[in-house]
Motif scaffolding. Sequence first.
Motif, PDB file in Angstrom:
ATOM      1  N   PHE A  37       1.288  -8.230 -37.159  1.00 54.88           N
ATOM      2  CA  PHE A  37      -0.029  -8.061 -37.950  1.00 54.88           C
ATOM      3  C   PHE A  37      -0.860  -9.236 -37.819  1.00 54.88           C
ATOM      4  O   PHE A  37      -1.890  -9.047 -37.620  1.00 54.88           O
ATOM      5  CB  PHE A  37       0.269  -7.785 -39.365  1.00 54.88           C
ATOM      6  N   GLU A  38      -0.376 -10.625 -37.895  1.00 55.25           N
ATOM      7  CA  GLU A  38      -1.207 -11.678 -37.926  1.00 55.25           C
ATOM      8  C   GLU A  38      -1.802 -11.748 -36.407  1.00 55.25           C
ATOM      9  O   GLU A  38      -3.130 -12.190 -36.026  1.00 55.25           O
ATOM     10  CB  GLU A  38      -0.349 -13.005 -38.157  1.00 55.25           C
ATOM     11  N   SER A  39      -0.879 -11.427 -35.339  1.00 54.44           N
ATOM     12  CA  SER A  39      -1.239 -11.496 -34.013  1.00 54.44           C
ATOM     13  C   SER A  39      -2.562 -10.784 -33.932  1.00 54.44           C
ATOM     14  O   SER A  39      -3.558 -10.892 -33.072  1.00 54.44           O
ATOM     15  CB  SER A  39      -0.133 -10.885 -33.180  1.00 54.44           C
ATOM     16  N   VAL A  40      -2.430  -9.424 -34.346  1.00 54.60           N
ATOM     17  CA  VAL A  40      -3.547  -8.508 -34.172  1.00 54.60           C
ATOM     18  C   VAL A  40      -4.880  -8.820 -34.959  1.00 54.60           C
ATOM     19  O   VAL A  40      -5.742  -8.759 -34.243  1.00 54.60           O
ATOM     20  CB  VAL A  40      -3.398  -6.856 -34.944  1.00 54.60           C
ATOM     21  N   PHE A  41      -4.609  -9.415 -36.022  1.00 54.48           N
ATOM     22  CA  PHE A  41      -5.821 -10.045 -36.682  1.00 54.48           C
ATOM     23  C   PHE A  41      -6.287 -11.284 -35.807  1.00 54.48           C
ATOM     24  O   PHE A  41      -7.402 -11.223 -35.743  1.00 54.48           O
ATOM     25  CB  PHE A  41      -5.540 -10.405 -38.118  1.00 54.48           C
ATOM     26  N   LEU A  42      -5.402 -12.060 -35.484  1.00 53.21           N
ATOM     27  CA  LEU A  42      -6.117 -13.184 -34.631  1.00 53.21           C
ATOM     28  C   LEU A  42      -7.084 -12.563 -33.318  1.00 53.21           C
ATOM     29  O   LEU A  42      -7.898 -13.012 -32.894  1.00 53.21           O
ATOM     30  CB  LEU A  42      -5.138 -13.887 -34.365  1.00 53.21           C
ATOM     31  N   SER A  43      -6.261 -11.646 -32.702  1.00 52.76           N
ATOM     32  CA  SER A  43      -6.918 -11.013 -31.646  1.00 52.76           C
ATOM     33  C   SER A  43      -8.342 -10.517 -32.006  1.00 52.76           C
ATOM     34  O   SER A  43      -9.130 -10.671 -31.073  1.00 52.76           O
ATOM     35  CB  SER A  43      -6.058  -9.910 -30.921  1.00 52.76           C
ATOM     36  N   GLU A  44      -8.437  -9.865 -32.992  1.00 54.35           N
ATOM     37  CA  GLU A  44      -9.780  -9.243 -33.422  1.00 54.35           C
ATOM     38  C   GLU A  44     -10.726 -10.418 -33.568  1.00 54.35           C
ATOM     39  O   GLU A  44     -11.923 -10.139 -33.470  1.00 54.35           O
ATOM     40  CB  GLU A  44      -9.528  -8.334 -34.718  1.00 54.35           C
ATOM     41  N   ALA A  77      -3.445 -14.701 -29.137  1.00 57.69           N
ATOM     42  CA  ALA A  77      -3.273 -14.529 -30.330  1.00 57.69           C
ATOM     43  C   ALA A  77      -1.678 -14.529 -30.602  1.00 57.69           C
ATOM     44  O   ALA A  77      -1.175 -15.003 -31.851  1.00 57.69           O
ATOM     45  CB  ALA A  77      -4.127 -12.894 -30.810  1.00 57.69           C
ATOM     46  N   GLU A  78      -1.106 -13.839 -29.769  1.00 58.05           N
ATOM     47  CA  GLU A  78       0.541 -14.025 -30.060  1.00 58.05           C
ATOM     48  C   GLU A  78       0.874 -15.200 -30.086  1.00 58.05           C
ATOM     49  O   GLU A  78       1.806 -15.796 -30.817  1.00 58.05           O
ATOM     50  CB  GLU A  78       1.213 -13.018 -28.808  1.00 58.05           C
ATOM     51  N   SER A  79       0.497 -16.175 -29.212  1.00 49.88           N
ATOM     52  CA  SER A  79       0.955 -17.526 -28.998  1.00 49.88           C
ATOM     53  C   SER A  79       0.512 -18.238 -30.044  1.00 49.88           C
ATOM     54  O   SER A  79       1.506 -19.086 -30.845  1.00 49.88           O
ATOM     55  CB  SER A  79       0.274 -18.228 -27.785  1.00 49.88           C
ATOM     56  N   ILE A  80      -0.397 -18.188 -30.561  1.00 49.56           N
ATOM     57  CA  ILE A  80      -0.929 -18.888 -32.046  1.00 49.56           C
ATOM     58  C   ILE A  80      -0.138 -18.357 -33.053  1.00 49.56           C
ATOM     59  O   ILE A  80       0.482 -19.222 -33.926  1.00 49.56           O
ATOM     60  CB  ILE A  80      -2.317 -18.566 -32.415  1.00 49.56           C
ATOM     61  N   SER A  81       0.092 -16.831 -33.239  1.00 48.58           N
ATOM     62  CA  SER A  81       1.286 -16.518 -34.557  1.00 48.58           C
ATOM     63  C   SER A  81       2.427 -17.056 -34.215  1.00 48.58           C
ATOM     64  O   SER A  81       3.023 -17.446 -35.178  1.00 48.58           O
ATOM     65  CB  SER A  81       1.006 -14.983 -34.381  1.00 48.58           C
ATOM     66  N   ARG A  82       2.959 -16.895 -33.005  1.00 48.97           N
ATOM     67  CA  ARG A  82       4.366 -17.554 -33.085  1.00 48.97           C
ATOM     68  C   ARG A  82       4.373 -19.105 -33.049  1.00 48.97           C
ATOM     69  O   ARG A  82       5.448 -19.436 -33.474  1.00 48.97           O
ATOM     70  CB  ARG A  82       4.988 -17.329 -31.413  1.00 48.97           C
ATOM     71  N   SER A  83       3.496 -19.771 -33.176  1.00 50.53           N
ATOM     72  CA  SER A  83       3.531 -21.147 -33.051  1.00 50.53           C
ATOM     73  C   SER A  83       3.263 -21.723 -34.584  1.00 50.53           C
ATOM     74  O   SER A  83       2.923 -22.892 -34.841  1.00 50.53           O
ATOM     75  CB  SER A  83       2.642 -21.701 -32.012  1.00 50.53           C
ATOM     76  N   GLY A  84       3.147 -20.837 -35.298  1.00 56.91           N
ATOM     77  CA  GLY A  84       3.006 -21.023 -36.729  1.00 56.91           C
ATOM     78  C   GLY A  84       1.916 -20.377 -37.528  1.00 56.91           C
ATOM     79  O   GLY A  84       1.671 -20.010 -38.487  1.00 56.91           O
ATOM     80  N   GLY A  85       0.873 -19.794 -36.346  1.00 59.58           N
ATOM     81  CA  GLY A  85      -0.146 -19.107 -37.086  1.00 59.58           C
ATOM     82  C   GLY A  85      -1.261 -19.692 -37.961  1.00 59.58           C
ATOM     83  O   GLY A  85      -1.178 -20.904 -37.963  1.00 59.58           O
ATOM     84  N   VAL A  86      -1.764 -18.965 -38.984  1.00 58.26           N
ATOM     85  CA  VAL A  86      -2.813 -19.505 -39.689  1.00 58.26           C
ATOM     86  C   VAL A  86      -2.258 -19.268 -41.165  1.00 58.26           C
ATOM     87  O   VAL A  86      -3.237 -19.447 -41.998  1.00 58.26           O
ATOM     88  CB  VAL A  86      -4.219 -19.035 -39.366  1.00 58.26           C
ATOM     89  N   GLY A  87      -1.261 -18.663 -41.346  1.00 59.07           N
ATOM     90  CA  GLY A  87      -0.818 -18.261 -42.788  1.00 59.07           C
ATOM     91  C   GLY A  87      -0.633 -16.893 -43.100  1.00 59.07           C
ATOM     92  O   GLY A  87      -0.293 -16.545 -44.206  1.00 59.07           O
ATOM     93  N   ILE A  88      -1.509 -16.282 -42.383  1.00 55.74           N
ATOM     94  CA  ILE A  88      -1.394 -14.760 -42.780  1.00 55.74           C
ATOM     95  C   ILE A  88       0.109 -14.104 -42.662  1.00 55.74           C
ATOM     96  O   ILE A  88       0.371 -13.486 -43.786  1.00 55.74           O
ATOM     97  CB  ILE A  88      -2.367 -14.014 -41.685  1.00 55.74           C
TER      98      ILE A  88
END
Length: 114
Positions: A37-44, A77-88
């Motif tokens: 979910f966080e990855s999809v959000f970040l991608s958008e 976005a997937e890479s950001i999410s896997r590396s800790g993301g933004v907290g979502i």
Amino acid sequence: MPGPIAIPGAPLPMSTAAHTPQQSNEADALRRAAEEFESVFLSEMLAPMFEGLDTEGLGGGGMGEQIFRPMLVERYAESISRSGGVGIADSVVREFVRMQQAQTMPETPDGADR
């Protein structure tokens, strides 16, 4: 004795109770869904940043880059999410756990929660 108190923004409290394999699988599935979910959000959120760029640089330009750029943004976005993301993902997991606990908590005879 009541369980741990959840503080908004704090990590989930770790339980010392033994978890069954089914609970571990459910927790892993929940975590994966939250990260997705966080990855999809970040991608958008990232997509508009790349829409304004000319296609002459990054991948050589042309129709190929226009076709593959959204896939690149998804991988970012997937890479950001896997590396800790933004907290979502953490917030989503916390909310699901809170909702599950609210469903399983028994009510007292007078109708008030414990």
